[in-house]
Design a protein around this motif. Sequence first.
Motif, PDB file in Angstrom:
ATOM      1  N   TRP A 160      -1.075 -27.886  24.994  1.00 31.33           N
ATOM      2  CA  TRP A 160      -0.357 -26.893  24.188  1.00 31.33           C
ATOM      3  C   TRP A 160      -1.294 -25.876  23.537  1.00 31.33           C
ATOM      4  CZ3 TRP A 160       4.720 -26.348  24.548  1.00 31.33           C
ATOM      5  CH2 TRP A 160       5.373 -25.507  23.648  1.00 31.33           C
ATOM      6  N   ALA A 161      -2.512 -26.288  23.204  1.00 32.14           N
ATOM      7  CA  ALA A 161      -3.447 -25.399  22.501  1.00 32.14           C
ATOM      8  C   ALA A 161      -3.930 -24.254  23.375  1.00 32.14           C
ATOM      9  CB  ALA A 161      -4.638 -26.193  21.974  1.00 32.14           C
ATOM     10  N   ILE A 162      -3.976 -24.452  24.682  1.00 30.37           N
ATOM     11  CA  ILE A 162      -4.528 -23.427  25.569  1.00 30.37           C
ATOM     12  C   ILE A 162      -3.567 -23.035  26.681  1.00 30.37           C
ATOM     13  CG2 ILE A 162      -6.920 -24.096  25.143  1.00 30.37           C
ATOM     14  CD1 ILE A 162      -6.889 -25.661  27.745  1.00 30.37           C
ATOM     15  N   ALA A 163      -2.373 -23.604  26.678  1.00 28.44           N
ATOM     16  CA  ALA A 163      -1.404 -23.326  27.747  1.00 28.44           C
ATOM     17  C   ALA A 163      -0.871 -21.905  27.642  1.00 28.44           C
ATOM     18  CB  ALA A 163      -0.249 -24.318  27.682  1.00 28.44           C
ATOM     19  N   SER A 164      -0.622 -21.295  28.790  1.00 30.52           N
ATOM     20  CA  SER A 164       0.054 -20.004  28.830  1.00 30.52           C
ATOM     21  C   SER A 164       1.526 -20.215  28.495  1.00 30.52           C
ATOM     22  CB  SER A 164      -0.067 -19.384  30.223  1.00 30.52           C
ATOM     23  OG  SER A 164       0.597 -20.205  31.174  1.00 30.52           O
ATOM     24  N   ASP A 165       2.269 -19.132  28.336  1.00 34.86           N
ATOM     25  CA  ASP A 165       3.700 -19.248  28.085  1.00 34.86           C
ATOM     26  C   ASP A 165       4.383 -20.009  29.212  1.00 34.86           C
ATOM     27  OD1 ASP A 165       4.051 -15.936  26.566  1.00 34.86           O
ATOM     28  OD2 ASP A 165       3.444 -17.871  25.729  1.00 34.86           O
ATOM     29  N   THR A 166       3.928 -19.747  30.433  1.00 35.44           N
ATOM     30  CA  THR A 166       4.488 -20.467  31.581  1.00 35.44           C
ATOM     31  C   THR A 166       4.158 -21.949  31.507  1.00 35.44           C
ATOM     32  OG1 THR A 166       4.300 -18.508  32.981  1.00 35.44           O
ATOM     33  CG2 THR A 166       4.489 -20.638  34.099  1.00 35.44           C
TER      34      THR A 166
ATOM     35  N   GLN B 144       7.404 -28.468  28.713  1.00 39.34           N
ATOM     36  CA  GLN B 144       8.651 -28.829  28.033  1.00 39.34           C
ATOM     37  C   GLN B 144       9.684 -29.305  29.040  1.00 39.34           C
ATOM     38  OE1 GLN B 144       8.954 -25.044  25.802  1.00 39.34           O
ATOM     39  NE2 GLN B 144       9.192 -26.286  23.964  1.00 39.34           N
ATOM     40  N   GLU B 145       9.736 -28.655  30.195  1.00 42.23           N
ATOM     41  CA  GLU B 145      10.656 -29.102  31.245  1.00 42.23           C
ATOM     42  C   GLU B 145      10.273 -30.493  31.732  1.00 42.23           C
ATOM     43  OE1 GLU B 145      11.676 -24.655  33.100  1.00 42.23           O
ATOM     44  OE2 GLU B 145      10.351 -26.049  34.159  1.00 42.23           O
TER      45      GLU B 145
END
Length: 716
Positions: free
Chosen positions: A187-193, A199-200
């Motif tokens: 989550w700290a470095i993830a892109s919006d995608t 989450q999916e």
Amino acid sequence: MGAFIVLYMVIDIPEGNPEAELQSNVYKYSDGSIMARDGERNREIIDLAKVPKKVQRTFVAAENKTFYKDSGVDLKGTARGVLNTLSGKGAQGGSTITQQYVKNYYLSQEQTVSRKLKELVISLKLDREKSKDYILAGYINTSYYGRGAYGIQAAAQAYYRVDAEDLTVEQGAYLAALLQAPNQYDWAIASDTGKKMVQERWNYVLDNMVEEKWLSQADRQAMKFPEPPAPKPVQGMEGQTGYLVDAANHELKKQLVAQGAAEDMEQAKALVDLGGYTVTLNVDKKKQAELEKAVKAKLTSKLDPDKREVDADVQAGAVSVDPKTGGVVAMYGGVNYVEHYTNNATRDDYQPASTFKPVILAAAVDQDAETQDGVPITANTIYDGTSRRPVMDGDREVGFAPPNEDDVDYGDITVQEAMNKSVNSVFAQMGIDVGMTQVMKTAGELGMDTEGVQAVPAQTLGSMGASPMEMAGVYATLDNHGRQVTPAVVKSVEHKDRTVELPDPIGERVITREAADTVTSVLTGVVDDGTARRSVRENPLRDGQQVAGKTGTSDNNKSAWFTGFTPGLVTSVGLFGEDPKTHNQVPMYKAGGVDYRVNGGGFPAEIWAAYTFGVMGEVTEFDLETKQGNAVKPSSTPTRSESPTQSPTHEETTEPPESEEPTTEAPTTEAPETEAPETESPTQSPSGTPTTEEPPTGGESTEPEDPLFPDGDWQQ
């Protein structure tokens, strides 16, 4: 069947893979001295009984719903994987938890038919000899979760700062989801995608638990996605060390993929995290210390968030490159790796602004481009420097009419003087004269990432994103007479089990020597007669050293740049306005105690000069092959290039309009730098011709409203 029976008889369950043992990576400065040790396996094996039952089942729901019923293998999935390997289609999913544990602990990550067959046999035998709890414990204790965490206990601490026995079902489902792509789903470095995908995946895990009756529908509906906090500080990675190690690891992973040792960056990361690498960087210990010292002396020591809130928003990044070798000899990633996770030296989300203007000139000279009435574009070519002059393509307005800083009209002005003063109207027209497709092609060849960037007129103001690393590479290519320089952090890599061959940072010639040298020549004028003269030209440490460079200040003062070079050293310094809480881009007006804008000729140029002149050694001169010499001024009667919308010819004077030196004073109509207002959508152009109003004369920002740029912000 006979062959399989033979395999089953001759293949035994082996000892644990030696590569699963604890190791560390060693990182060295260019002189061989130790910079850091990292990669010590962050793992604590725990009994399955310490993991809540429902958390155990999140992993089963995520990876292998039939785990408690199957024989340890997925025959269809394995057959599909073998066929795909034979046909060259790469790795495919379908493995059971047992097979994944066998791959992690007993075998390797290589994608070969023999490894897949061994995995199948060992999994069958292991399932017969060991309990499901033994296999599940081994799986969750050996898997990699990202953030350097191996095993569920380390992952619980890394992501939620709790022990595994205290994990909630929601948190367990996130850790289970992570295993599919630890880096992409962090989550700290993830892109919006990436955030959407994890989450999916999290929802998929919980829904499977409901399907298997391991979780009630009511409990499921009440659950909310548990966003993990930012990573905890990594011991030994304080200061600049963490940025350097991360940058070195990134290059190492790219090379492992490039030479086929790993299929993708995720797999390459797993190989690097196994440890055993000795990585020698190109970073020079003395230059690194001097760069850090310069940033502290010229910037961070002057920032006081208690006195000025905006000071907390200022981030600095810098990269210094040897143009002859391509080695990154120094890097400044931020105030502290454990305080600011993003490396400002390699981030590419801020506009380079007018540091892009030399790229336009390089494209023009390299392609022997001409103005629209057939005059060759050189340092002496005359353009109309009228602010807000509509850019023309033949007799057609292209819908772009950028203002100069403070709406200053320069009238007839040479390309040399336009570069010195960073006149937007001149380079916007030059971009069209050369052809924006060619300009962007040249930008890519010089080292900028132009993939997906539209070749529109607004790009002449440097409206795309770029990093100090990229801009250092562009200017190093100019300094290296047109031979491409790709900045390299890593000098060499050693490993007991594999050879890592690094690419040559010096590539082929991408523009002619005359084009590169002409741009270098012109950029000496920016230092001696333009926007960087006070910080660089008049620096007492210069001692006659020849210098070329360019300033830049972007949309609404969200970034400020100086990228400059001597014959032996290229350094790009960027300042970026970033809200420390939201990480959104924000203006830097009045930061550090300046009366108005933070300009490229201010803090960035001062940092550059303090560093460069502190490490330069012997004074040197550029070896230029150009018919124009060093920052040659135009004759008193130059030939004027006319275009349909240019103003009537002005009488050229021997003294073109002078701009003030960069200062911390409020701006006047004789501004230190030429800026243009922010554009929200560079690909859109309004109809009609912008109107001109009186520019501000100082004090608070009162820039005129402009129909092309309604925010009224400036960019230079």
